[in-house]
Design a protein around this motif. Structure first.
Motif, PDB file in Angstrom:
ATOM      1  N   VAL A 134       0.861  -1.189   0.000  1.00 47.11           N
ATOM      2  CA  VAL A 134       0.000   0.000   0.000  1.00 47.11           C
ATOM      3  C   VAL A 134       0.892   1.232   0.000  1.00 47.11           C
ATOM      4  O   VAL A 134       1.721   1.408   0.897  1.00 47.11           O
ATOM      5  CB  VAL A 134      -0.927   0.022   1.227  1.00 47.11           C
ATOM      6  CG1 VAL A 134      -1.759   1.299   1.245  1.00 47.11           C
ATOM      7  CG2 VAL A 134      -1.840  -1.199   1.222  1.00 47.11           C
ATOM      8  N   PHE A 135       0.729   2.057  -1.000  1.00 46.18           N
ATOM      9  CA  PHE A 135       1.493   3.294  -1.078  1.00 46.18           C
ATOM     10  C   PHE A 135       0.695   4.395  -0.394  1.00 46.18           C
ATOM     11  O   PHE A 135      -0.369   4.789  -0.868  1.00 46.18           O
ATOM     12  CB  PHE A 135       1.783   3.657  -2.536  1.00 46.18           C
ATOM     13  CG  PHE A 135       2.636   2.636  -3.244  1.00 46.18           C
ATOM     14  CD1 PHE A 135       4.018   2.654  -3.116  1.00 46.18           C
ATOM     15  CD2 PHE A 135       2.054   1.640  -4.026  1.00 46.18           C
ATOM     16  CE1 PHE A 135       4.808   1.706  -3.752  1.00 46.18           C
ATOM     17  CE2 PHE A 135       2.832   0.691  -4.670  1.00 46.18           C
ATOM     18  CZ  PHE A 135       4.217   0.725  -4.528  1.00 46.18           C
ATOM     19  N   MET A 136       1.209   4.841   0.736  1.00 46.38           N
ATOM     20  CA  MET A 136       0.498   5.832   1.537  1.00 46.38           C
ATOM     21  C   MET A 136       0.541   7.202   0.860  1.00 46.38           C
ATOM     22  O   MET A 136       1.604   7.674   0.452  1.00 46.38           O
ATOM     23  CB  MET A 136       1.118   5.930   2.936  1.00 46.38           C
ATOM     24  CG  MET A 136       1.099   4.615   3.691  1.00 46.38           C
ATOM     25  SD  MET A 136      -0.581   3.932   3.906  1.00 46.38           S
ATOM     26  CE  MET A 136      -1.256   5.142   5.043  1.00 46.38           C
ATOM     27  N   LYS A 137      -0.627   7.805   0.736  1.00 46.39           N
ATOM     28  CA  LYS A 137      -0.710   9.137   0.167  1.00 46.39           C
ATOM     29  C   LYS A 137      -0.388  10.177   1.235  1.00 46.39           C
ATOM     30  O   LYS A 137      -0.608   9.952   2.429  1.00 46.39           O
ATOM     31  CB  LYS A 137      -2.109   9.392  -0.382  1.00 46.39           C
ATOM     32  CG  LYS A 137      -2.493   8.484  -1.537  1.00 46.39           C
ATOM     33  CD  LYS A 137      -3.893   8.798  -2.036  1.00 46.39           C
ATOM     34  CE  LYS A 137      -4.285   7.891  -3.201  1.00 46.39           C
ATOM     35  NZ  LYS A 137      -5.669   8.163  -3.668  1.00 46.39           N
ATOM     36  N   GLU A 138       0.128  11.303   0.801  1.00 46.82           N
ATOM     37  CA  GLU A 138       0.423  12.378   1.736  1.00 46.82           C
ATOM     38  C   GLU A 138      -0.880  12.922   2.315  1.00 46.82           C
ATOM     39  O   GLU A 138      -1.811  13.248   1.580  1.00 46.82           O
ATOM     40  CB  GLU A 138       1.167  13.507   1.015  1.00 46.82           C
ATOM     41  CG  GLU A 138       1.569  14.647   1.946  1.00 46.82           C
ATOM     42  CD  GLU A 138       2.288  15.767   1.213  1.00 46.82           C
ATOM     43  OE1 GLU A 138       2.585  16.785   1.837  1.00 46.82           O
ATOM     44  OE2 GLU A 138       2.539  15.603  -0.004  1.00 46.82           O
ATOM     45  N   LYS A 139      -0.934  12.972   3.627  1.00 46.68           N
ATOM     46  CA  LYS A 139      -2.146  13.452   4.289  1.00 46.68           C
ATOM     47  C   LYS A 139      -2.142  14.975   4.350  1.00 46.68           C
ATOM     48  O   LYS A 139      -1.173  15.589   4.789  1.00 46.68           O
ATOM     49  CB  LYS A 139      -2.249  12.869   5.701  1.00 46.68           C
ATOM     50  CG  LYS A 139      -2.423  11.355   5.711  1.00 46.68           C
ATOM     51  CD  LYS A 139      -2.556  10.828   7.115  1.00 46.68           C
ATOM     52  CE  LYS A 139      -2.754   9.317   7.122  1.00 46.68           C
ATOM     53  NZ  LYS A 139      -2.881   8.777   8.496  1.00 46.68           N
ATOM     54  N   LYS A 140      -3.239  15.565   3.902  1.00 45.04           N
ATOM     55  CA  LYS A 140      -3.356  17.015   3.920  1.00 45.04           C
ATOM     56  C   LYS A 140      -4.051  17.462   5.199  1.00 45.04           C
ATOM     57  O   LYS A 140      -5.011  16.847   5.645  1.00 45.04           O
ATOM     58  CB  LYS A 140      -4.141  17.488   2.701  1.00 45.04           C
ATOM     59  CG  LYS A 140      -3.445  17.199   1.378  1.00 45.04           C
ATOM     60  CD  LYS A 140      -4.253  17.734   0.201  1.00 45.04           C
ATOM     61  CE  LYS A 140      -3.539  17.461  -1.122  1.00 45.04           C
ATOM     62  NZ  LYS A 140      -4.310  17.987  -2.281  1.00 45.04           N
ATOM     63  N   VAL A 141      -3.525  18.523   5.788  1.00 45.87           N
ATOM     64  CA  VAL A 141      -4.130  19.076   7.004  1.00 45.87           C
ATOM     65  C   VAL A 141      -4.371  20.564   6.804  1.00 45.87           C
ATOM     66  O   VAL A 141      -3.766  21.206   5.939  1.00 45.87           O
ATOM     67  CB  VAL A 141      -3.216  18.865   8.239  1.00 45.87           C
ATOM     68  CG1 VAL A 141      -3.034  17.390   8.520  1.00 45.87           C
ATOM     69  CG2 VAL A 141      -1.854  19.527   8.017  1.00 45.87           C
TER      70      VAL A 141
END
Length: 243
Positions: free
Chosen positions: A122-129
């Motif tokens: 699973v390639f983790m996507k960058e989490k936006k905050v």
């Protein structure tokens, strides 16, 4: 029809001669979920049942446990599900199937787990905050229109608490003198009140902003002690529709 009947008779004869039951995956899944009721939350049982019933093909369900090979699992995960769902979801399905086979190994129904060695990357996507300025715009706008979820959003952004933890938050969990907030339980629509997701309690420090806002909420609630919970249990929140 005759061949199907012949197969069933042979199967019953084999069970009688060996004294052992030949479990299909579907039958063993039912047995595993029955046992899991004593150790797992009801929501977890529902999740297993719902997802596996939905995604497992009928020939997979009807296949006997001892006849599964690693290739069967590989084809199901990487071919049958390939166009149907995300890698993250496929990883969860593989995890569930692996656990069912693990229980079969523990009961000596099969010699080894056919899922062994299989992984879903699973390639983790960058989490936006939200940025600080975006938070200010968001909360100011919510306050301006007197949105009913405004206090919930403020507490969420000032504490980082999960939705269910905020729902279960009581005034007895807040100590204004020591300037701390105790997160020790959560609420879900399926399980009601219970321990936090990690089953551990934690302390959140009260910033001046947070302490002032909580005191403001407390002053707006009835003084007869009926307002035991810090935040209002809005209908959408209670039904899990807060998103």
């Amino acid at each position: 029809k005759a061949k199907d009947m012949e197969f069933q008779i042979k199967k019953e004869l084999e069970m009688l001669t060996t004294g052992e039951r030949l479990w299909t995956f579907s039958e063993w899944l039912d047995e595993c979920l029955r046992r899991m009721q004593y150790s797992l939350k009801q929501s977890t049982i529902i999740n297993y049942r719902g997802r596996l019933d939905k995604w497992l093909p009928q020939d997979f369900k009807d296949k006997e446990l001892q006849n599964f090979t690693k290739n069967d699992i590989f084809q199901f995960i990487f071919e049958h599900l390939d166009q149907e769902m995300s890698d993250y979801s496929k990883r969860n399905i593989l995890k569930m199937v692996r656990r069912i086979f693990e229980m079969a190994v523990e009961d000596n129904l099969i010699a080894s787990n056919p899922t062994k060695g299989l992984k879903v990357k699973v390639f983790m996507k960058e989490k936006k905050v939200l940025t600080t300025s975006e938070v200010e715009i968001f909360l100011n706008s919510a306050k301006l229109i007197q949105h009913r979820f405004y206090p919930i959003w403020v507490i969420a952004l000032l504490t980082g608490m999960r939705s269910g933890e905020m729902y279960a938050l009581r005034w007895s969990d807040i100590d204004f003198e020591s300037k701390t907030l105790s997160v020790n339980k959560q609420w879900t629509s399926k399980n009601g009140f219970g321990p936090t997701k990690t089953k551990e309690s934690r302390i959140v420090p009260l910033s001046p902003e947070l302490a002032a806002f909580l005191k403001e909420i407390k002053l707006s609630q009835p003084s007869d002690g009926s307002g035991d919970f810090v935040l209002p249990h809005l209908q959408e929140w209670t039904h899990g529709e807060q998103s």
